[in-house]
Design an enzyme around this catalytic site. Structure first.
Site, short mmCIF file in Angstrom:
data_model
loop_
_atom_site.label_atom_id
_atom_site.label_comp_id
_atom_site.label_asym_id
_atom_site.label_seq_id
_atom_site.Cartn_x
_atom_site.Cartn_y
_atom_site.Cartn_z
CG ASP A 32 -11.07 36.71 -51.32
OD1 ASP A 32 -10.71 37.10 -50.20
OD2 ASP A 32 -11.51 35.56 -51.55
CD GLU A 34 -12.15 31.51 -51.14
OE1 GLU A 34 -11.79 30.76 -50.21
OE2 GLU A 34 -12.62 32.66 -50.95
CG HIS A 174 -15.26 31.25 -46.58
ND1 HIS A 174 -14.08 31.80 -46.13
CD2 HIS A 174 -16.08 31.16 -45.50
CE1 HIS A 174 -14.16 32.02 -44.84
NE2 HIS A 174 -15.37 31.64 -44.42
CG ASP A 179 -15.11 36.06 -49.57
OD1 ASP A 179 -16.36 36.01 -49.46
OD2 ASP A 179 -14.35 35.25 -49.02
#
Length: 571
Positions: A32, A34, A174, A179
């Site tokens: 994942d 960001e 987030h 995540d």
């Protein structure tokens, strides 16, 4: 194909790609990201990478790093993720963080929730940093969830919604690692549900679709008796009528896919609904399976196979043997000392080749039978100078025979006259910007060159009483095929530790007896002989024995085929 000679089995360990990789043996790297925004095209950057590596339900390791984007993080992104400019100020840049992640993920199947976003960012920065991108397989939990989780369970397929459905141990927030951990739980929940529907391998998981009707899904047991081996499979209905025939390097895995994966072909989906049993014919090699498939399709003519059902429906172009020879289209080759070109799979292609030859060679096109003496007035083709008009005595037998010899040479060995003349006409038409007419001539010429090359290659193989060839397969052993007059007569794989010479001699001794045929007609169908030719011409094949002479004309049509088929006509 006769049953006895062709069945030494391929019993060595096969690769995972052939068998299908059980899910409990696959290493997944769930990742994942960001970022500063939603699009690399807008200059958005990665701010955090989080990943979890799992296999068989066990966590093997975790990876997490902040990334310095070298740009200001928008305020709303900082509020959403909790990642601030101060937090990433001392973090490594993407040029250092990405190689570290790729090393962690090496050898895994990448998994992401909306993989197009995460993997898209990673691939973009790999290109930008000139970092080689590994050939990862990718699994998207969003796409999978759309087939598994209905609206009655979750309002949407966001990670937070699915985490609640599958009671994930980590709540998505987030942040990349949290995540990724939640996505692991979602992945395991999806796999657990699909396991009850017969999805057991990575390949079945990747191809799973809810579009497979439940009635079809319940038939997956029909594949359980089939072996993990190359061969041919036959779907049958309640009355044992064959519905569909196919071939695979792994019979069980391929047949199971009809009941667990999305079948985009409407006809095949309909066939699966009707089918009540599936039988398999195990084969020694993939080539034997391919040949058996053709023969079984021709025998049973299954309604759901579109191709190869009527190998007998072909057309030949014939140069007759008579006082004034001509070209004609016929359905079969006779023992009449005539010359033949083909076979053509469509009459349209045969007619196109015939037209190309008539453009170059002004032999008669009428069907009249007459001897050496003229019998009637010439036709309009003679007035257009497209026929030598033997019918009214305009040409003597010797001159006509010379043109026919040139035509025969074009058909059998050297097509240069046709190629050169049609090319000249194409060039003249292109200069006049008559591109459609030029393309029409090109297409006629292409049909002829394809047919001439095909005839020359098939004739060469058909004329050989026997060709024995071998190739080392992926498992290190040698696959051996015995071909007689263009027909596969035996196939086998030399067992580990066996005497290769003795094995090949035994295979030859037990091979099917094949008698020569008339003219260029293969002892099998043209399609079978062409598949054999493709295998014989493939890299790594070694000729063990050739009885007879196997050679194509040096100046034959094959040298024109590639160039001609890529020729374009236009401004």
């Amino acid at each position: 194909m006769t049953a006895a000679p062709l069945t030494p089995r391929w019993d060595a360990q096969r690769s995972f790609d052939e068998l299908g990789r059980p899910l409990h043996d696959v290493t997944f790297c769930v990742v994942d990201l960001e970022t500063t925004g939603g699009s690399v095209a807008d200059g958005d950057m990665i701010t955090e990478i989080g990943a979890v590596k799992v296999r068989g339900g066990e966590v093997l390791g975790e990876f997490q790093t902040l990334v310095n984007p070298h740009t200001s993080i928008p305020a709303f992104i900082a509020v959403l993720t909790g990642i601030t400019n101060g937090m990433v100020a001392d973090a490594p840049p993407i040029g250092a963080a990405l190689p570290a992640f790729l090393e962690f993920a090496a050898g895994s199947v990448l998994v992401a929730h909306n993989a197009r976003f995460d993997v898209g960012f990673l691939r973009h920065f790999a290109r930008e940093q000139d970092i080689a991108w590994p050939d990862f397989e990718v699994l998207d939990t969003v796409k999978l969830a759309r087939h598994v989780v209905g609206r009655d369970e979750a309002p949407n397929h966001k990670l937070s919604s699915l985490a609640r459905v599958f009671r994930a141990g980590t709540t998505p927030n987030h942040r990349a690692l949290a995540d990724a951990r939640a996505t692991v739980d979602v992945l395991h929940g999806l796999m657990e549900r699909l396991g009850g529907l017969g999805v057991q391998t990575l390949e079945e998981l990747q191809g799973y679709s809810s579009k497979v009707a439940s009635a079809a899904r319940r038939k997956r047991h029909l594949a359980e008796h089939l072996p993990h081996a190359p061969g041919v499979y036959l779907f049958r209905d309640d009355s044992a009528r064959v519905l569909y025939i196919g071939t695979s390097r792994d019979l069980r895995r391929r047949v199971r896919s009809y009941f667990t994966a999305s079948e985009k072909r409407t006809r095949i989906g309909e066939m699966v609904q009707i089918a009540s049993s599936v039988s398999g014919v195990e084969c020694a090699t993939p080539l034997e399976a391919s040949v058996r498939e053709l023969r079984l399709i021709a025998e049973h003519k299954p309604p759901y196979n579109r191709r190869s059902r009527h190998p007998e429906k072909v057309t030949w172009l014939k140069l007759t043997r008579e006082p004034w020879p001509r070209l004609s289209l016929v359905k079969r080759v006779l023992d009449d000392d005539a010359d033949y070109l083909g076979p053509f799979s469509s009459r349209a292609a045969a007619e196109s080749s015939l037209a190309a030859l008539h453009e170059v060679f002004p032999i008669r096109q009428c069907n009249d039978r007459f001897g050496h003496r003229p019998q009637r007035t010439a036709c309009v083709l003679a007035e257009m100078e497209r026929c030598l008009a033997p019918c009214d005595g305009s040409v003597d037998p010797q001159t006509y025979a010379a043109v026919v010899r040139q035509l025969r040479d074009t058909l059998l060995t050297r097509p240069d006259d046709v190629v050169d003349l049609v090319h000249a006409r194409m060039s003249a038409l292109a200069e006049q910007e008559r591109f459609e007419e030029a393309a029409h001539h090109r297409d006629r010429l292409a049909d002829f060159v394809r047919a001439a090359a095909r005839t020359q290659r098939l004739t060469a193989l058909t004329g050989c009483p026997e060709v024995v060839a071998a190739r080392r397969e992926d498992d290190g052993r040698w696959a051996v095929h015995v071909v007689r007059h263009g027909r596969l007569a035996a196939a086998g794989v030399i067992p580990a530790g066996a005497d290769a010479v003795a094995y090949v001699e035994g295979l030859r001794a037990s091979a099917e007896t094949v008698l020569p045929t008339i003219g260029p007609t293969p002892a099998a169908t043209a399609e079978e002989s062409e598949r054999i030719l493709r295998w014989l011409e493939s890299p790594g094949v070694r000729l063990v024995e050739v009885v007879g002479e196997w050679a194509c004309p040096v100046q034959g049509a094959g040298r024109h085929a590639t160039t001609l088929l890529t020729t374009t006509v236009g401004a």
